[in-house]
Design an enzyme around this catalytic site. Structure first.
Site, PDB file in Angstrom:
ATOM      1  N   LYS A 100       0.887  -1.168   0.000  1.00 31.28           N
ATOM      2  CA  LYS A 100       0.000   0.000   0.000  1.00 31.28           C
ATOM      3  C   LYS A 100       0.924   1.217   0.000  1.00 31.28           C
ATOM      4  CE  LYS A 100      -1.711   2.956   2.142  1.00 31.28           C
ATOM      5  NZ  LYS A 100      -1.248   4.322   1.847  1.00 31.28           N
ATOM      6  N   GLU A 118       9.811   1.175  10.789  1.00 33.90           N
ATOM      7  CA  GLU A 118      10.822   2.234  10.678  1.00 33.90           C
ATOM      8  C   GLU A 118      10.088   3.547  10.862  1.00 33.90           C
ATOM      9  OE1 GLU A 118      13.986   1.911  10.427  1.00 33.90           O
ATOM     10  OE2 GLU A 118      14.208  -0.169   9.774  1.00 33.90           O
ATOM     11  N   CYS A 172      13.957  10.457   7.431  1.00 32.00           N
ATOM     12  CA  CYS A 172      13.905  10.092   8.854  1.00 32.00           C
ATOM     13  C   CYS A 172      15.285  10.148   9.491  1.00 32.00           C
ATOM     14  CB  CYS A 172      13.283   8.710   9.036  1.00 32.00           C
ATOM     15  SG  CYS A 172      14.063   7.464   8.015  1.00 32.00           S
ATOM     16  N   GLU A 229      10.139  16.143  15.196  1.00 29.50           N
ATOM     17  CA  GLU A 229      10.804  15.858  13.920  1.00 29.50           C
ATOM     18  C   GLU A 229      10.325  16.923  12.930  1.00 29.50           C
ATOM     19  OE1 GLU A 229       9.628  12.165  11.933  1.00 29.50           O
ATOM     20  OE2 GLU A 229      11.698  11.890  11.307  1.00 29.50           O
TER      21      GLU A 229
HETATM   22  O1  TXE Z   1       3.013   9.971   7.624  1.00 29.76           O
HETATM   23  P1  TXE Z   1       2.036   8.717   7.757  1.00 29.76           P
HETATM   24  P2  TXE Z   1       2.695  11.432   7.020  1.00 29.76           P
HETATM   25  C1  TXE Z   1       6.985  11.498   9.751  1.00 29.76           C
HETATM   26  C2  TXE Z   1       7.430  12.932   9.505  1.00 29.76           C
HETATM   27  C3  TXE Z   1       6.216  13.538   8.882  1.00 29.76           C
HETATM   28  C4  TXE Z   1       5.110  12.864   9.643  1.00 29.76           C
HETATM   29  C5  TXE Z   1       3.773  12.806   8.971  1.00 29.76           C
HETATM   30  O2  TXE Z   1       7.708  13.559  10.730  1.00 29.76           O
HETATM   31  O3  TXE Z   1       6.189  14.931   9.056  1.00 29.76           O
HETATM   32  O4  TXE Z   1       5.580  11.541   9.814  1.00 29.76           O
HETATM   33  O5  TXE Z   1       3.880  12.295   7.640  1.00 29.76           O
HETATM   34  C6  TXE Z   1      -0.140   5.332   5.633  1.00 29.76           C
HETATM   35  N1  TXE Z   1      -3.465   2.722   8.472  1.00 29.76           N
HETATM   36  N2  TXE Z   1       7.376  10.595   8.675  1.00 29.76           N
HETATM   37  O6  TXE Z   1       1.402  11.938   7.525  1.00 29.76           O
HETATM   38  O7  TXE Z   1       0.633   9.153   7.948  1.00 29.76           O
HETATM   39  C7  TXE Z   1      -0.085   6.423   4.606  1.00 29.76           C
HETATM   40  O8  TXE Z   1      -1.104   6.233   3.659  1.00 29.76           O
HETATM   41  C8  TXE Z   1      -2.628   2.311   7.521  1.00 29.76           C
HETATM   42  C9  TXE Z   1       8.600   9.877   8.878  1.00 29.76           C
HETATM   43  O9  TXE Z   1       2.826  11.360   5.564  1.00 29.76           O
HETATM   44  O10 TXE Z   1       2.641   7.828   8.787  1.00 29.76           O
HETATM   45  C10 TXE Z   1       1.330   6.228   4.085  1.00 29.76           C
HETATM   46  O11 TXE Z   1       1.343   5.136   3.180  1.00 29.76           O
HETATM   47  N3  TXE Z   1      -1.810   3.130   6.845  1.00 29.76           N
HETATM   48  C11 TXE Z   1       8.720   8.741   7.934  1.00 29.76           C
HETATM   49  C12 TXE Z   1       2.117   5.838   5.335  1.00 29.76           C
HETATM   50  O12 TXE Z   1       1.134   5.384   6.260  1.00 29.76           O
HETATM   51  C13 TXE Z   1      -1.856   4.431   7.148  1.00 29.76           C
HETATM   52  C14 TXE Z   1       8.280   8.984   6.533  1.00 29.76           C
HETATM   53  C15 TXE Z   1       2.942   6.961   5.971  1.00 29.76           C
HETATM   54  O13 TXE Z   1       2.114   8.030   6.308  1.00 29.76           O
HETATM   55  C16 TXE Z   1      -2.721   4.942   8.125  1.00 29.76           C
HETATM   56  C17 TXE Z   1       7.020   9.706   6.471  1.00 29.76           C
HETATM   57  C18 TXE Z   1      -3.544   4.020   8.813  1.00 29.76           C
HETATM   58  N4  TXE Z   1      -4.379   4.409   9.786  1.00 29.76           N
HETATM   59  C19 TXE Z   1       6.655  10.516   7.523  1.00 29.76           C
HETATM   60  N5  TXE Z   1      -2.528   6.283   8.188  1.00 29.76           N
HETATM   61  C20 TXE Z   1      10.049   8.067   7.979  1.00 29.76           C
HETATM   62  N6  TXE Z   1      10.224   7.188   8.982  1.00 29.76           N
HETATM   63  O14 TXE Z   1      10.895   8.268   7.128  1.00 29.76           O
HETATM   64  C21 TXE Z   1      -1.579   6.592   7.286  1.00 29.76           C
HETATM   65  N7  TXE Z   1      -1.179   5.475   6.655  1.00 29.76           N
END
Ligand code: TXE
Length: 500
Positions: free
Chosen positions: A190, A268, A302, A401
């Site tokens: 996904k 991660e 990250c 972050e």
């Molecule tokens: O992340 P999300 P977001 C951190 C970074 C950023 C913050 C928010 O600080 O500012 O997170 O980013 C899926 N059930 N990182 O909102 O929501 C979503 O569709 C299942 C660090 O973009 O965590 C996407 O595929 N899936 C990080 C994935 O989760 C769900 C990289 C990531 O989105 C879901 C990105 C749910 N309930 C953001 N809700 C890193 N570790 O590098 C969301 N998703």
């Protein structure tokens, strides 16, 4: 209309190779059962690149069923055969790196050169895991009983649900999917709603490489449907493991759902990486590395440096050199334009987050050395490359972050003090230390509470080392042989000789 918008753009999406507008289930390019679609936007100009299936629970179940069925035969393939297909996938990704990079730049906004770098980096995982597949060795252990033998073998976990973020839309797929395929698992991916096109292009190349149907499936979904699809991907009884990269907030939700079925997880999550510079360091080198650690992907990584902790004796010199380097190297603009080094932030949510973190800090007395505001002349999601000093613990930016092009610089005086500051976070992903004092480097590597410590370097990640964090930064490791073992369980078989 969407069609007009697609044509009215400086990147011609009509001629893009591998731009798929369907999801991929059981070897078929398919629409959502509901026929719903959602738009994928170019963050540089907010134009629609494509409309793709907005899938829900029924589609996710269909994909899991396909992955479950294909696992029945895939798990018995030889490591040699799995390695050969992975190798072909690697070759095709490298061959098509320009096409893939264009798609990344269109949907993620990062400059083309950086996007190509991501393809090279992301493909290297496929090459590495092709080799690793043939070295998933077991153990034969001396038995405590006579005439018996103990054998430990590594078994694939089954169907893996892969949920990926938008910041490295290609590499986050290859790092997980390459490893789990090498281990003998199958998967349902996904991808992030902002960057599904890269995932679809990568999977089209996997299809060309010859993976049988059902081994790799992609379910695309909008932000609204991501939790619906995510719930099925975490709770379905046929799923053996959830592999997620994203926010700590969502990681905790998925971990909770996985716990109900006692499923394995690989998480991660976010970091809050310190970048520490001691007086003995080569300042020019530290600044060069700081540029990589902070401004790569416009701060959206990250392992991006989140807190610059600079010794008081060299604080002013470091900040001055850092500022000059930003003025020289940070060229803001759309990613497809030659010379641009800083593209847009991924979406309005992230752009708003960065803006409000800086506003909060400045309202409470932080000092802007350079930047400090959005760059609206380029578009709605651009932000100036920024340095802040005089940041205090009561400011939100101190502990969060940032995930944007904002470098926060603090002063410290002693090694003990900097360790205290660096370790005072609930996350523990990467850390960076610059010093010429060998003893100090050793002490820092021992005492920093992070999964990864880079000494005199600003870039950590590759296919060979084990990437990952401790505390709330996650569970498990990616890359290295450990990244493959993540997708296996140990099976213990006892052989008892019948003839005495
Ligand atoms: O992340 P999300 P977001 C951190 C970074 C950023 C913050 C928010 O600080 O500012 O997170 O980013 C899926 N059930 N990182 O909102 O929501 C979503 O569709 C299942 C660090 O973009 O965590 C996407 O595929 N899936 C990080 C994935 O989760 C769900 C990289 C990531 O989105 C879901 C990105 C749910 N309930 C953001 N809700 C890193 N570790 O590098 C969301 N998703």
């Amino acid at each position: 209309s969407v069609d007009e918008q697609i044509h009215d753009t400086r990147m011609d999406y009509r001629n893009m190779h591998y731009l798929r507008k369907s999801a991929y289930i059981n070897g078929q390019w398919v629409n959502a059962e509901s026929k719903a679609v959602f738009p994928v936007l170019n963050p540089a100009d907010d134009k629609v690149i494509a409309e793709i299936p907005d899938m829900d629970a029924a589609d996710a179940k269909r994909a899991i069923a396909a992955a479950t069925e294909s696992f029945r035969t895939w798990k018995y393939t030889t490591a040699k055969d799995r390695a050969a297909i992975l190798r072909r996938w690697y070759d095709l990704c490298v061959k098509n790196q320009d096409h893939l990079a264009e798609i990344i730049t269109a949907e993620a906004g990062k400059p083309l050169a950086e996007a190509k770098g991501e393809i090279v980096y992301g493909s290297s995982f496929l090459e590495f895991f092709a080799d690793t597949a043939r070295h998933i060795n077991g153990e034969v252990i001396p038995s405590p009983w006579p005439n018996k033998q103990i054998m430990l073998t590594r078994q694939p976990l089954g169907v893996v649900s892969v949920i990926t973020p938008w910041n490295f839309p290609f590499a986050m797929i290859t790092r997980k999917v390459g490893a789990l395929l090498a281990a003998g698992c199958t998967c349902v991916i996904k991808p992030a709603e902002d960057t599904p096109l890269t995932a679809l292009a990568a999977v089209q190349l996997a299809e060309e490489a010859g993976f049988p149907k059902g081994i790799i499936n992609v379910v695309t979904a909008s932000r609204k449907n991501a939790p619906i699809v995510g719930k099925v991907l975490c709770e379905d009884a046929n799923v053996g493991c959830i592999s997620f990269t994203g926010s700590t907030h969502v990681g905790k939700i998925l971990y909770g759902m996985a716990a109900k079925g006692v499923k394995r997880v690989s998480l991660e999550l976010g970091g809050n990486c310190p970048f520490i510079v001691f007086p003995s360091a080569d300042i020019n080198h530290a600044v060069e590395q700081a540029m990589m650690a902070k401004f790569r992907n416009n701060g959206q990584a990250c392992v991006g440096a989140n807190r610059f902790l600079i010794h008081a004796d060299i604080f002013d010199a470091f900040v001055e050199a850092f500022k000059n380097k930003i003025m020289e190297k940070c060229i803001i603009g759309p990613g497809y334009k030659a010379g641009v080094t800083c593209g847009p932030l991924i979406n309005l949510e992230q752009a708003t987050k960065v803006k409000s973190l800086v506003e909060d800090a400045c309202g409470k007395g932080a000092n802007v050395v350079i930047g400090g505001k959005p760059a609206p002349k380029h578009g709605t999601k651009f932000y100036e490359s920024t340095i802040l000093t005089d940041v205090k613990p009561e400011m939100k930016i101190y502990g969060e972050e940032i995930f944007g092009p904002v470098a926060v610089c603090h002063k410290f005086n002693t090694e003990e003090e900097v360790l205290e500051i660096a370790n005072s976070t609930r996350t523990g992903l990467g850390s960076y230390v610059f010093t010429r004092d060998l003893g100090q480097a050793f002490r820092m590597s021992q005492k920093l509470e992070f999964g990864m410590v880079a000494i005199n370097d600003g870039v950590l990640s590759a296919a060979e080392p084990a990437f990952g964090g401790i505390k709330e930064s996650g569970i498990g490791r990616e890359g290295s042989k450990h990244g493959v073992e993540e997708y296996t369980d140990i099976k213990y078989t006892l052989f008892s000789a019948l003839d005495k």
